[in-house]
Each structure stands twice: as structure tokens, then as C-alpha cells.
Design a protein around this motif. Structure first.
Motif, PDB file in Angstrom:
ATOM      1  N   ALA A  48       0.833  -1.204   0.000  1.00 21.62           N
ATOM      2  CA  ALA A  48       0.000   0.000   0.000  1.00 21.62           C
ATOM      3  C   ALA A  48       0.866   1.252   0.000  1.00 21.62           C
ATOM      4  O   ALA A  48       0.527   2.254  -0.635  1.00 21.62           O
ATOM      5  CB  ALA A  48      -0.931  -0.004   1.209  1.00 21.62           C
ATOM      6  N   LEU A  49       2.000   1.186   0.697  1.00 17.96           N
ATOM      7  CA  LEU A  49       2.911   2.329   0.714  1.00 17.96           C
ATOM      8  C   LEU A  49       3.517   2.567  -0.658  1.00 17.96           C
ATOM      9  O   LEU A  49       3.723   3.717  -1.062  1.00 17.96           O
ATOM     10  CB  LEU A  49       4.016   2.101   1.745  1.00 17.96           C
ATOM     11  N   VAL A  50       3.788   1.485  -1.404  1.00 19.38           N
ATOM     12  CA  VAL A  50       4.278   1.639  -2.777  1.00 19.38           C
ATOM     13  C   VAL A  50       3.258   2.410  -3.611  1.00 19.38           C
ATOM     14  O   VAL A  50       3.603   3.354  -4.333  1.00 19.38           O
ATOM     15  CB  VAL A  50       4.555   0.255  -3.411  1.00 19.38           C
ATOM     16  N   ALA A  51       1.973   2.007  -3.516  1.00 18.95           N
ATOM     17  CA  ALA A  51       0.925   2.696  -4.271  1.00 18.95           C
ATOM     18  C   ALA A  51       0.819   4.157  -3.850  1.00 18.95           C
ATOM     19  O   ALA A  51       0.630   5.048  -4.685  1.00 18.95           O
ATOM     20  CB  ALA A  51      -0.414   1.982  -4.067  1.00 18.95           C
ATOM     21  N   ALA A  52       0.961   4.433  -2.548  1.00 21.53           N
ATOM     22  CA  ALA A  52       0.862   5.805  -2.053  1.00 21.53           C
ATOM     23  C   ALA A  52       2.016   6.667  -2.549  1.00 21.53           C
ATOM     24  O   ALA A  52       1.829   7.827  -2.934  1.00 21.53           O
ATOM     25  CB  ALA A  52       0.817   5.800  -0.521  1.00 21.53           C
ATOM     26  N   VAL A  53       3.216   6.100  -2.551  1.00 22.31           N
ATOM     27  CA  VAL A  53       4.390   6.852  -3.032  1.00 22.31           C
ATOM     28  C   VAL A  53       4.259   7.148  -4.524  1.00 22.31           C
ATOM     29  O   VAL A  53       4.553   8.267  -4.977  1.00 22.31           O
ATOM     30  CB  VAL A  53       5.679   6.064  -2.737  1.00 22.31           C
ATOM     31  N   VAL A  54       3.815   6.166  -5.282  1.00 23.05           N
ATOM     32  CA  VAL A  54       3.631   6.386  -6.724  1.00 23.05           C
ATOM     33  C   VAL A  54       2.551   7.429  -6.970  1.00 23.05           C
ATOM     34  O   VAL A  54       2.677   8.289  -7.855  1.00 23.05           O
ATOM     35  CB  VAL A  54       3.294   5.055  -7.424  1.00 23.05           C
ATOM     36  N   SER A  55       1.471   7.402  -6.197  1.00 20.71           N
ATOM     37  CA  SER A  55       0.421   8.399  -6.335  1.00 20.71           C
ATOM     38  C   SER A  55       0.971   9.808  -6.110  1.00 20.71           C
ATOM     39  O   SER A  55       0.690  10.725  -6.874  1.00 20.71           O
ATOM     40  CB  SER A  55      -0.705   8.115  -5.335  1.00 20.71           C
ATOM     41  N   ARG A  56       1.774   9.963  -5.060  1.00 18.32           N
ATOM     42  CA  ARG A  56       2.377  11.274  -4.776  1.00 18.32           C
ATOM     43  C   ARG A  56       3.279  11.709  -5.924  1.00 18.32           C
ATOM     44  O   ARG A  56       3.234  12.858  -6.357  1.00 18.32           O
ATOM     45  CB  ARG A  56       3.164  11.189  -3.471  1.00 18.32           C
ATOM     46  N   LEU A  57       4.098  10.787  -6.418  1.00 19.45           N
ATOM     47  CA  LEU A  57       5.018  11.116  -7.509  1.00 19.45           C
ATOM     48  C   LEU A  57       4.256  11.526  -8.760  1.00 19.45           C
ATOM     49  O   LEU A  57       4.600  12.516  -9.427  1.00 19.45           O
ATOM     50  CB  LEU A  57       5.916   9.923  -7.802  1.00 19.45           C
ATOM     51  N   VAL A  58       3.206  10.766  -9.098  1.00 17.53           N
ATOM     52  CA  VAL A  58       2.427  11.062 -10.305  1.00 17.53           C
ATOM     53  C   VAL A  58       1.760  12.421 -10.187  1.00 17.53           C
ATOM     54  O   VAL A  58       1.770  13.218 -11.139  1.00 17.53           O
ATOM     55  CB  VAL A  58       1.387   9.949 -10.548  1.00 17.53           C
ATOM     56  N   PHE A  59       1.172  12.737  -9.045  1.00 18.80           N
ATOM     57  CA  PHE A  59       0.525  14.034  -8.883  1.00 18.80           C
ATOM     58  C   PHE A  59       1.534  15.174  -8.944  1.00 18.80           C
ATOM     59  O   PHE A  59       1.253  16.233  -9.518  1.00 18.80           O
ATOM     60  CB  PHE A  59      -0.265  14.079  -7.572  1.00 18.80           C
ATOM     61  N   THR A  60       2.695  14.971  -8.352  1.00 19.17           N
ATOM     62  CA  THR A  60       3.722  16.011  -8.414  1.00 19.17           C
ATOM     63  C   THR A  60       4.149  16.249  -9.853  1.00 19.17           C
ATOM     64  O   THR A  60       4.252  17.402 -10.313  1.00 19.17           O
ATOM     65  CB  THR A  60       4.939  15.608  -7.567  1.00 19.17           C
ATOM     66  N   PHE A  61       4.387  15.159 -10.584  1.00 15.39           N
ATOM     67  CA  PHE A  61       4.766  15.285 -11.993  1.00 15.39           C
ATOM     68  C   PHE A  61       3.683  16.005 -12.792  1.00 15.39           C
ATOM     69  O   PHE A  61       3.983  16.906 -13.602  1.00 15.39           O
ATOM     70  CB  PHE A  61       5.023  13.896 -12.586  1.00 15.39           C
TER      71      PHE A  61
END
Length: 295
Positions: free
Chosen positions: A253-266
Motif C-alpha cells: 500500500a505504501l508503494v501505491a501511495a508513493v507512486v500516487s504522490r510522484l504522479v501528482f507532483t509530476f
């Protein structure tokens, strides 16, 4: 200037957490990341249309390229510590294009309240396992529904403007503009759900789109209400891990959360760059039209 400072904070955050981010990206296939980026870009476009509808309802109808510049370049201010920089940048950019600062402030505030109401409603409808622990979030829905009445909005905003020694709004937001903004915002949240569903499914959780949509809605609302943290960093991820607990272990779940943050930042940066370019092109076209008219 605020945009440049914000980009500095974005770069610092990505560099500081790059090892964690790289490890998360290695867990996912390229198609889930590409699909996640596409969904967020589309969702942000819906939020742009919602904000533009509110601003137009208040009396300032900006061309779409100009609205993209004002909103997305200004929104980079949320990555700077403090809760006022995004507002300040958007108000200044709006002023450059003929929208009074009080009107830009009011439109941004209304769009934010509408988004919060939609997010809480989606989270309450999809995350029964979390609602009991975060009872205060769905409890806010009736309050937000009352606050969204055009006359209540006008009263609250005018009260704030009076305290800030600013001129009051010159009109009440029409109900049609509010309905249009709510429709675009709801669509935006449904599209946002896709951005989390794809990596969650890629991690082996299966077809859990409603859960993924509610998880991100809860995480965003929790991060927004924690105003002391720039862009809800850390708070959003913790809430997302909690919401995804029925289908993913905490590390996944933390992997999905980190990717979500990265995608939104990008996507925030990508939309800001696109908005800046579109705004400049629109400005040049206006200048040429004015020159031809003068001749």
C-alpha cells in the motif's frame, strides 16, 4: 517567483526521497504508471473546468488557456510551506488577466469546498471499513452541503473579505455555475480513482476501482485538512495506506501511495508548464489582435 520557489521545493522533495521513490517504481509495470499519469492529467483538467466555471459565475470569464495558466502555475505554491502561497500566486496571476483578486480568492475557495465535499462523499460511500475510525470526515458532509448554498457562500466570503479589509463580492454565485462546477469536480474525482486503481491492481489487489477511488479521496481530504503540512505530504500517504488495508499489505500500500504522490507532483508541474505556454500564446494572440485593431 512563487512558482520558481515551489519548483525548488518539489525538486528537493524528490531528491530527498528518491531511493524510496525508485524502489516503488521498480515494483510496477510501465503501463500502470503511464495510465496513472494520463488519469491525473485528465482529472486535473476537470478541476480546471470546475474552477473556471466558478470564476465565470462570479463575473470573470477567462479564456481556457489563460485559466490554465492562472490555476496551475499558481497551484505550485501549495508545495511551499504555508497555506497562503497558492492563493497569493493565483490572485496575482488573475489580476494580470483582469480578474479582481477578491474574485480569484473566492472562486478558489468555492472550488476547494466543492472538491472537499465531493471527496468526503465518495470516501463515505466506498470506505465503510474506515468511516468508523475517521467518523469526523463523513460528519463534515452536511456542514459542507449547507456551506455550498450560494447565499451562505457569499455571506462567508464577504465576511472574510471585510475582516481582510477588501471590497465585498459584487454578485452571488449563480446556482447553475455551482451545479456545473460540482459536475466537473465529481467527474474529476472519478477519473482520479483510475490513477490509484491501476497501480493497486498491478500490485495484485484485483478489480478494486471503488476502493481505490475512495482511498485517494480520503487521503486527499485528510491531507487538505492538515493545513500545516505542504500539500499534505506524509499525512496523505498514511491515510491511503489505512484505506487500502483490506486489499494490500502495508508495504505494498505504501508503494501505491508513493507512486500516487510522484504522479501528482509530476502532473502538477506538467500542467503548470503547459498552462504557462498556453497563457503566453494566448497573450501574444491578444496583442496581435489589439495591434491589428489599432491599425
Amino acid at each position: 517567483m512563487v512558482g520558481l520557489v515551489a519548483l525548488g521545493f518539489v525538486g528537493y522533495g524528490l531528491t530527498r526521497n528518491w531511493a524510496e521513490t525508485e524502489a516503488a517504481l521498480r515494483r510496477l509495470s510501465w503501463w500502470s504508471i503511464a495510465g496513472s499519469v494520463t488519469a491525473v492529467m485528465a482529472g486535473l483538467g476537470c478541476m480546471l473546468l470546475a474552477w473556471r466555471a466558478v470564476l465565470a459565475g462570479l463575473g470573470s470569464r477567462l479564456p481556457l488557456p489563460v485559466a490554465a495558466r492562472v490555476m496551475f502555475v499558481g497551484q505550485l505554491g501549495k508545495y511551499v510551506p504555508g497555506a497562503v502561497w497558492a492563493y497569493a500566486a493565483m490572485m496575482e496571476l488573475g489580476r494580470d488577466h483582469g480578474a479582481p483578486p477578491r474574485r480569484t480568492f473566492s472562486a478558489t475557495s468555492i472550488a476547494l469546498v466543492v472538491s472537499l465535499g465531493c471527496a468526503l462523499a465518495i470516501a463515505a460511500a466506498t470506505l465503510w471499513h474506515v468511516v468508523g475510525r475517521a467518523w469526523y470526515l463523513p460528519a463534515l458532509i452536511p456542514l459542507i452541503a449547507v456551506c455550498l448554498h450560494p447565499r451562505v457562500l457569499a455571506f462567508g466570503l464577504n465576511l472574510f473579505l471585510r475582516v481582510a479589509r477588501r471590497d465585498p463580492l459584487d454578485r452571488v454565485l449563480p446556482g447553475s455555475a455551482l451545479v456545473q462546477a460540482t459536475a466537473w469536480t465529481t467527474l474529476g474525482w472519478l477519473v482520479y480513482g483510475v490513477h490509484l486503481w491501476l497501480p493497486v491492481a498491478d500490485l495484485g489487489a484485483g478489480p478494486v476501482y471503488p476502493l481505490a477511488t475512495g482511498a485517494y479521496a480520503l487521503a486527499w481530504a485528510t491531507g487538505l485538512l492538515t493545513v500545516i503540512v505542504p500539500a499534505g505530504i506524509g499525512v496523505r500517504e498514511g491515510a491511503m495506506v489505512l484505506a487500502l488495508a483490506p486489499v494490500l499489505d502495508a508495504p505494498e500500500a505504501l508503494v501505491a501511495a508513493v507512486v500516487s504522490r510522484l504522479v501528482f507532483t509530476f502532473c502538477d508541474v506538467a500542467w503548470a508548464g503547459l498552462g504557462f505556454l498556453l497563457g503566453r500564446m494566448a497573450g501574444r494572440q491578444e496583442s496581435r489582435a489589439s495591434t491589428y485593431a489599432a491599425q
